[in-house]
Write a protein that holds these residues in place. Structure first.
Motif, PDB file in Angstrom:
ATOM      1  N   SER A  52     -39.445  63.248  34.961  1.00 56.08           N
ATOM      2  CA  SER A  52     -40.115  62.278  34.499  1.00 56.08           C
ATOM      3  C   SER A  52     -41.026  61.748  35.736  1.00 56.08           C
ATOM      4  O   SER A  52     -41.042  61.971  36.874  1.00 56.08           O
ATOM      5  N   GLU A 158     -40.456  58.970  29.444  1.00 60.19           N
ATOM      6  CA  GLU A 158     -40.311  60.259  29.037  1.00 60.19           C
ATOM      7  C   GLU A 158     -39.788  61.008  29.973  1.00 60.19           C
ATOM      8  O   GLU A 158     -39.957  61.344  31.094  1.00 60.19           O
ATOM      9  N   GLN A 159     -38.862  61.758  29.250  1.00 60.06           N
ATOM     10  CA  GLN A 159     -37.920  63.031  30.253  1.00 60.06           C
ATOM     11  C   GLN A 159     -38.240  64.391  29.560  1.00 60.06           C
ATOM     12  O   GLN A 159     -38.152  64.519  28.357  1.00 60.06           O
TER      13      GLN A 159
END
Length: 286
Positions: A52, A158-159
């Motif tokens: 991320s 967000e990964q």
């Protein structure tokens, strides 16, 4: 001057003590036990990690009842901001956008928060303290919690699955070119752990660390009559001089001895001292 809204008690002494209590900052809670990042290095396979952006914000931990800084000091957030948080523990960064850390740090330290300023902030969630499952499962749960909350200030970080070293560096370069700091890598199959660990890694074009100001050293030439550099002490007791990265205004009004600063550097020397250190920011948070 005492607050006009302090309680009117029969005893003048009790009245004075009550009013003084209103002027005191909120008491610190127990310092939270959280996960801290190590530095990404060669030999680590990024495919084992979720990746991320590294957000240049202020770490804040929500225990379901209280929002606190890393120190355990309560975050003086507006009541409406606190009431909108879900009743589950969260770990993340209060963030105001790229390259806005100085403004952000001023906002979140005000004991009397300004609503209009707080409405510009986002709480970027990247972990669920104490939750079961591996990080891949916890990341999915974070997305569900944020979606169910309906809170626009709450954002699931967000990964993305890690790939190879070249792709990782290209991703970091794009973020840095856009004004970001770098990347964070979280081991995908790791259970929730605390302390400094390879479970969490940071990747930046520069390394950074914190040190304490020991002495303000006078300048010469263009910097005569103002600060030239600072004598700094690292947590292990080693000392070095920090003389670059300061504005003229900061040289006119340098950080006081005892202040905690963040500096960036390229690498450590054989003696364990930072190579090419440069001032980054004053750590004024509780």
């Amino acid at each position: 001057m005492l607050p006009s809204h302090c309680p009117r008690l029969l005893s003048p002494l009790r009245h004075l003590l009550a009013c003084l209590a209103l002027l005191m900052p909120p008491a610190a809670l127990a310092q939270p036990d959280i996960l801290l990042a190590e530095i990404y290095r060669q030999g680590i396979d990024p495919r084992d990690y979720l990746v991320s952006e590294k957000y240049d914000g202020v770490r804040a931990i929500w225990n379901g009842h209280d929002l606190v800084f890393r120190s355990g000091q309560a975050v003086p957030a507006p009541d409406w901001f606190i009431r909108a948080l879900p009743p589950v523990p969260l770990d993340g960064e209060l963030w105001a956008g790229r390259q806005r850390f100085e403004w952000l740090s001023g906002v979140v330290r005000k004991l009397d928060p300004v609503d209009a300023e707080w409405r510009e902030l986002r709480y970027m969630i990247f972990e669920l303290p104490g939750a079961p499952g591996d990080f891949r499962e916890r990341a999915a749960r974070i997305r569900n919690i944020v979606a169910a909350s309906g809170n626009p200030a709450l954002v699931a970080v967000e990964q993305r699955p890690g790939t190879d070293h070249a792709s990782l560096k290209a991703q970091m370069d794009r973020i840095v070119a856009a004004g970001g700091e770098g990347l964070m890598l979280h081991l995908a199959d790791a259970p929730y752990v605390t302390g400094r660990s390879d479970v969490l890694l940071k990747l930046k074009p520069w390394l950074d660390a914190e040190a304490r100001v020991i002495e303000v050293l006078p300048g010469r030439g263009r910097h005569a009559q103002r600060m030239g550099s600072l004598l700094m002490e690292m947590p292990d007791g080693k000392r070095f001089r920090l003389g670059t990265g300061f504005t003229d205004a900061q040289r006119e009004h340098p950080p006081a001895p005892g202040s905690l600063l963040t500096y960036r550097y390229q690498a450590l020397t054989a003696a364990g001292l930072p190579r090419f250190p440069a001032f980054l920011r004053l750590r004024e948070l509780p």
